[in-house]
Motif scaffolding. Structure first.
Motif, PDB file in Angstrom:
ATOM      1  N   MET A 147      42.824  44.664 103.946  1.00 47.26           N
ATOM      2  CA  MET A 147      42.596  45.372 105.202  1.00 47.26           C
ATOM      3  C   MET A 147      42.537  44.440 106.408  1.00 47.26           C
ATOM      4  SD  MET A 147      42.569  48.530 104.517  1.00 47.26           S
ATOM      5  CE  MET A 147      41.797  49.280 105.918  1.00 47.26           C
ATOM      6  N   THR A 148      42.322  43.157 106.183  1.00 46.65           N
ATOM      7  CA  THR A 148      42.203  42.247 107.315  1.00 46.65           C
ATOM      8  C   THR A 148      43.344  41.258 107.382  1.00 46.65           C
ATOM      9  OG1 THR A 148      40.879  40.713 106.039  1.00 46.65           O
ATOM     10  CG2 THR A 148      39.700  42.362 107.325  1.00 46.65           C
ATOM     11  N   ASP A 174      35.267  42.839 109.597  1.00 55.23           N
ATOM     12  CA  ASP A 174      35.887  42.504 108.325  1.00 55.23           C
ATOM     13  C   ASP A 174      36.958  43.497 107.893  1.00 55.23           C
ATOM     14  OD1 ASP A 174      34.095  44.514 107.974  1.00 55.23           O
ATOM     15  OD2 ASP A 174      33.112  43.661 106.228  1.00 55.23           O
ATOM     16  N   THR A 175      37.248  44.491 108.718  1.00 53.53           N
ATOM     17  CA  THR A 175      38.314  45.443 108.405  1.00 53.53           C
ATOM     18  C   THR A 175      39.190  45.653 109.628  1.00 53.53           C
ATOM     19  OG1 THR A 175      36.936  47.309 109.024  1.00 53.53           O
ATOM     20  CG2 THR A 175      36.958  46.720 106.691  1.00 53.53           C
ATOM     21  N   CYS A 176      40.384  46.130 109.392  1.00 53.94           N
ATOM     22  CA  CYS A 176      41.304  46.419 110.494  1.00 53.94           C
ATOM     23  C   CYS A 176      40.904  47.766 111.100  1.00 53.94           C
ATOM     24  CB  CYS A 176      42.737  46.481 109.984  1.00 53.94           C
ATOM     25  SG  CYS A 176      43.933  46.828 111.294  1.00 53.94           S
TER      26      CYS A 176
END
Length: 71
Positions: free
Chosen positions: A23-24, A60-62
């Motif tokens: 996701m990142t 920590d995530t998009c």
């Protein structure tokens, strides 16, 4: 038989790693001190343009999917 077991373990490890970091992968977060508000630090993603406020650490995530309206 041993090669098959090793291949399955490696394949499983790659899946777990990809799930944790997928996701990142494309996001690159940069701190924007001018936009910070008190204890909340503003972060901008250079890649997708998303903005986030965090009190501890980088996102920590998009978050690019949150900025786009659905159908």
């Amino acid at each position: 038989m041993l090669y098959l077991l090793i291949a399955l373990v490696v394949f499983g490890a790659v899946l777990v790693w990809n799930r944790r970091h997928g996701m990142t992968r494309n996001c690159r977060w940069r701190e924007d001190r001018a936009g910070s508000k008190g204890a909340l630090i503003k972060y901008n993603c250079v890649t997708c343009g998303a903005e986030a406020f965090r009190s501890t650490g980088k996102p920590d995530t998009c978050l690019s999917r949150l900025n786009k309206p659905g159908l």
